[in-house]
Design a protein around this motif. Structure first.
Motif, PDB file in Angstrom:
ATOM      1  N   SER A 194      -3.784   9.381   3.349  1.00 24.76           N
ATOM      2  CA  SER A 194      -5.086   9.788   3.894  1.00 24.76           C
ATOM      3  C   SER A 194      -5.418   9.076   5.204  1.00 24.76           C
ATOM      4  CB  SER A 194      -6.186   9.528   2.866  1.00 24.76           C
ATOM      5  OG  SER A 194      -6.382   8.136   2.689  1.00 24.76           O
ATOM      6  N   ARG A 195      -4.736   7.982   5.485  1.00 26.93           N
ATOM      7  CA  ARG A 195      -5.006   7.205   6.701  1.00 26.93           C
ATOM      8  C   ARG A 195      -3.911   7.335   7.758  1.00 26.93           C
ATOM      9  NH1 ARG A 195     -10.256   5.551   6.614  1.00 26.93           N
ATOM     10  NH2 ARG A 195     -10.778   4.838   4.536  1.00 26.93           N
ATOM     11  N   LEU A 196      -2.841   8.050   7.457  1.00 24.30           N
ATOM     12  CA  LEU A 196      -1.703   8.152   8.376  1.00 24.30           C
ATOM     13  C   LEU A 196      -2.089   8.942   9.622  1.00 24.30           C
ATOM     14  CD1 LEU A 196       1.314   7.648   8.884  1.00 24.30           C
ATOM     15  CD2 LEU A 196       1.785   9.726   7.597  1.00 24.30           C
ATOM     16  N   GLN A 197      -1.968   8.282  10.798  1.00 24.96           N
ATOM     17  CA  GLN A 197      -2.358   8.937  12.045  1.00 24.96           C
ATOM     18  C   GLN A 197      -1.324   8.812  13.154  1.00 24.96           C
ATOM     19  OE1 GLN A 197      -6.008   6.958  12.985  1.00 24.96           O
ATOM     20  NE2 GLN A 197      -7.232   8.253  11.650  1.00 24.96           N
ATOM     21  N   PHE A 198      -0.517   7.781  13.136  1.00 24.59           N
ATOM     22  CA  PHE A 198       0.366   7.496  14.261  1.00 24.59           C
ATOM     23  C   PHE A 198       1.816   7.400  13.815  1.00 24.59           C
ATOM     24  CE2 PHE A 198      -3.715   5.261  14.980  1.00 24.59           C
ATOM     25  CZ  PHE A 198      -4.190   6.056  16.019  1.00 24.59           C
ATOM     26  N   ALA A 199       2.725   7.625  14.752  1.00 24.81           N
ATOM     27  CA  ALA A 199       4.156   7.541  14.473  1.00 24.81           C
ATOM     28  C   ALA A 199       4.543   6.137  14.018  1.00 24.81           C
ATOM     29  CB  ALA A 199       4.960   7.942  15.702  1.00 24.81           C
ATOM     30  N   ALA A 200       3.920   5.119  14.595  1.00 24.67           N
ATOM     31  CA  ALA A 200       4.234   3.739  14.195  1.00 24.67           C
ATOM     32  C   ALA A 200       3.878   3.505  12.724  1.00 24.67           C
ATOM     33  CB  ALA A 200       3.485   2.745  15.079  1.00 24.67           C
ATOM     34  N   GLN A 201       2.810   4.141  12.264  1.00 21.20           N
ATOM     35  CA  GLN A 201       2.443   4.025  10.857  1.00 21.20           C
ATOM     36  C   GLN A 201       3.444   4.758   9.975  1.00 21.20           C
ATOM     37  OE1 GLN A 201      -1.529   5.636  11.080  1.00 21.20           O
ATOM     38  NE2 GLN A 201      -2.449   3.586  11.091  1.00 21.20           N
ATOM     39  N   ALA A 202       3.879   5.932  10.398  1.00 24.19           N
ATOM     40  CA  ALA A 202       4.872   6.688   9.625  1.00 24.19           C
ATOM     41  C   ALA A 202       6.158   5.880   9.500  1.00 24.19           C
ATOM     42  CB  ALA A 202       5.144   8.037  10.286  1.00 24.19           C
ATOM     43  N   GLN A 203       6.527   5.178  10.550  1.00 22.12           N
ATOM     44  CA  GLN A 203       7.740   4.368  10.518  1.00 22.12           C
ATOM     45  C   GLN A 203       7.642   3.236   9.504  1.00 22.12           C
ATOM     46  OE1 GLN A 203       8.675   3.172  14.531  1.00 22.12           O
ATOM     47  NE2 GLN A 203       8.532   5.275  15.249  1.00 22.12           N
ATOM     48  N   GLN A 204       6.447   2.739   9.257  1.00 24.19           N
ATOM     49  CA  GLN A 204       6.272   1.669   8.267  1.00 24.19           C
ATOM     50  C   GLN A 204       6.551   2.167   6.848  1.00 24.19           C
ATOM     51  OE1 GLN A 204       2.503  -0.372   8.552  1.00 24.19           O
ATOM     52  NE2 GLN A 204       2.551  -0.309  10.785  1.00 24.19           N
ATOM     53  N   LEU A 205       6.456   3.476   6.637  1.00 20.54           N
ATOM     54  CA  LEU A 205       6.692   4.035   5.301  1.00 20.54           C
ATOM     55  C   LEU A 205       8.159   4.369   5.046  1.00 20.54           C
ATOM     56  CD1 LEU A 205       3.606   6.398   5.057  1.00 20.54           C
ATOM     57  CD2 LEU A 205       3.921   4.197   3.936  1.00 20.54           C
ATOM     58  N   LEU A 206       8.977   4.436   6.088  1.00 26.59           N
ATOM     59  CA  LEU A 206      10.381   4.815   5.931  1.00 26.59           C
ATOM     60  C   LEU A 206      11.164   3.954   4.930  1.00 26.59           C
ATOM     61  CD1 LEU A 206      11.286   5.780   9.588  1.00 26.59           C
ATOM     62  CD2 LEU A 206      11.182   7.304   7.627  1.00 26.59           C
ATOM     63  N   PRO A 207      10.980   2.634   4.882  1.00 30.16           N
ATOM     64  CA  PRO A 207      11.740   1.855   3.894  1.00 30.16           C
ATOM     65  C   PRO A 207      11.460   2.249   2.444  1.00 30.16           C
ATOM     66  CG  PRO A 207      10.824   0.406   5.559  1.00 30.16           C
ATOM     67  CD  PRO A 207      10.233   1.763   5.788  1.00 30.16           C
ATOM     68  N   PHE A 208      10.322   2.870   2.179  1.00 22.85           N
ATOM     69  CA  PHE A 208       9.967   3.246   0.814  1.00 22.85           C
ATOM     70  C   PHE A 208      10.684   4.514   0.358  1.00 22.85           C
ATOM     71  CE2 PHE A 208       6.442   0.636   2.315  1.00 22.85           C
ATOM     72  CZ  PHE A 208       6.458  -0.342   1.336  1.00 22.85           C
ATOM     73  N   LEU A 209      11.474   5.145   1.242  1.00 22.08           N
ATOM     74  CA  LEU A 209      12.307   6.277   0.823  1.00 22.08           C
ATOM     75  C   LEU A 209      13.304   5.843  -0.245  1.00 22.08           C
ATOM     76  CD1 LEU A 209      13.068   7.968   4.255  1.00 22.08           C
ATOM     77  CD2 LEU A 209      11.757   8.955   2.367  1.00 22.08           C
ATOM     78  N   ARG A 210      13.723   4.582  -0.195  1.00 24.87           N
ATOM     79  CA  ARG A 210      14.715   4.063  -1.146  1.00 24.87           C
ATOM     80  C   ARG A 210      14.091   3.661  -2.475  1.00 24.87           C
ATOM     81  NH1 ARG A 210      15.795   1.400   3.704  1.00 24.87           N
ATOM     82  NH2 ARG A 210      14.811  -0.467   2.954  1.00 24.87           N
ATOM     83  N   ASP A 211      12.782   3.665  -2.563  1.00 28.33           N
ATOM     84  CA  ASP A 211      12.085   3.233  -3.768  1.00 28.33           C
ATOM     85  C   ASP A 211      12.328   4.238  -4.893  1.00 28.33           C
ATOM     86  OD1 ASP A 211       9.672   3.082  -5.648  1.00 28.33           O
ATOM     87  OD2 ASP A 211       9.426   1.289  -4.424  1.00 28.33           O
ATOM     88  N   ALA A 212      12.762   3.750  -6.033  1.00 26.14           N
ATOM     89  CA  ALA A 212      13.095   4.632  -7.153  1.00 26.14           C
ATOM     90  C   ALA A 212      11.887   5.405  -7.667  1.00 26.14           C
ATOM     91  CB  ALA A 212      13.707   3.808  -8.285  1.00 26.14           C
ATOM     92  N   THR A 213      10.708   4.818  -7.577  1.00 20.02           N
ATOM     93  CA  THR A 213       9.509   5.464  -8.097  1.00 20.02           C
ATOM     94  C   THR A 213       8.795   6.296  -7.042  1.00 20.02           C
ATOM     95  OG1 THR A 213       9.225   3.585  -9.565  1.00 20.02           O
ATOM     96  CG2 THR A 213       7.331   5.025  -9.296  1.00 20.02           C
ATOM     97  N   LEU A 214       8.751   5.812  -5.825  1.00 21.00           N
ATOM     98  CA  LEU A 214       7.931   6.436  -4.791  1.00 21.00           C
ATOM     99  C   LEU A 214       8.711   7.245  -3.765  1.00 21.00           C
ATOM    100  CD1 LEU A 214       5.654   3.359  -4.055  1.00 21.00           C
ATOM    101  CD2 LEU A 214       5.195   5.256  -5.583  1.00 21.00           C
ATOM    102  N   GLY A 215      10.030   7.265  -3.847  1.00 16.58           N
ATOM    103  CA  GLY A 215      10.844   7.903  -2.820  1.00 16.58           C
ATOM    104  C   GLY A 215      10.479   9.349  -2.544  1.00 16.58           C
TER     105      GLY A 215
END
Length: 197
Positions: A62-83
């Motif tokens: 709900s707060r995602l607005q910028f590319a830099a913020q989207a990049q902070q979420l990329l490591p969570f692609l590997r998360d078994a629960t949240l990927g």
């Protein structure tokens, strides 16, 4: 290393420290004022309960607005629960804000690692997204050497359910090779070009 009294005291307090961290993360997410994007990402990093982390992804979305913020979420692609949830969030964001040439260079290392996640839904979803976004073909070698672990496991697998995932990989491999790949053998032959011998 000897088990000193300080180490024993820390071991006794560890469950309480984890509980305190959980309570703090939960309180952060249940405040009447929604947390900022940075607070939601911090909760993702430090909370241990999956329900809290899932709520944190929703708050971040709900707060995602910028590319830099989207990049902070990329490591969570590997998360078994949240990927899967993170992948869907990122696909939605980048649908309206396609990566620029400079952004591709910044996000590519995380995308390569994301392609190698053990979750076939995330790996094939990411491959589909990369095809939709027309990832520059200059990254093909990087994507198909370090990022091919899960793709190879899917293509080598014999379980009938893997057919769905194989079908999702063919357009990705066709796009990167600039040729039509429609069979498992053709996909394996193309991927084999990038694997060390």
């Amino acid at each position: 290393m000897p088990d000193t009294s300080a180490v024993r005291a820390l071991r006794r307090k560890a469950p309480q420290l984890n509980q305190a961290r959980y309570e703090a993360a939960l309180q952060q997410l249940q405040r009447p004022v929604a947390p900022t994007f940075e607070q939601a990402v911090a909760t993702l990093c430090y909370a241990t309960a999956d329900t809290v982390r899932e709520k944190a992804v929703a708050q971040a979305a709900s707060r995602l607005q910028f590319a830099a913020q989207a990049q902070q979420l990329l490591p969570f692609l590997r998360d078994a629960t949240l990927g899967i949830q993170v992948m869907q969030l990122l696909r939605g964001y980048y649908r309206y804000h396609p990566p620029t040439t400079a952004e591709w260079a910044r996000i590519m290392p995380e995308l390569v690692v994301g392609l190698s996640t053990p979750d076939p839904i995330v790996a094939t979803g990411l491959a589909t997204w990369l095809t939709e976004q027309q990832v520059p073909r200059t990254y093909a070698r990087q994507l198909l050497t370090k990022g091919a672990v899960t793709q190879l496991e899917i293509l080598h697998g014999r379980h009938p359910d893997l057919v769905v995932f194989k079908q999702q990989l063919y357009p990705f491999l066709s796009y990167l090779s600039a040729t039509e790949i429609r069979t498992e053998q053709a996909a394996l032959a193309y991927l084999g070009q990038f694997q060390p011998r």
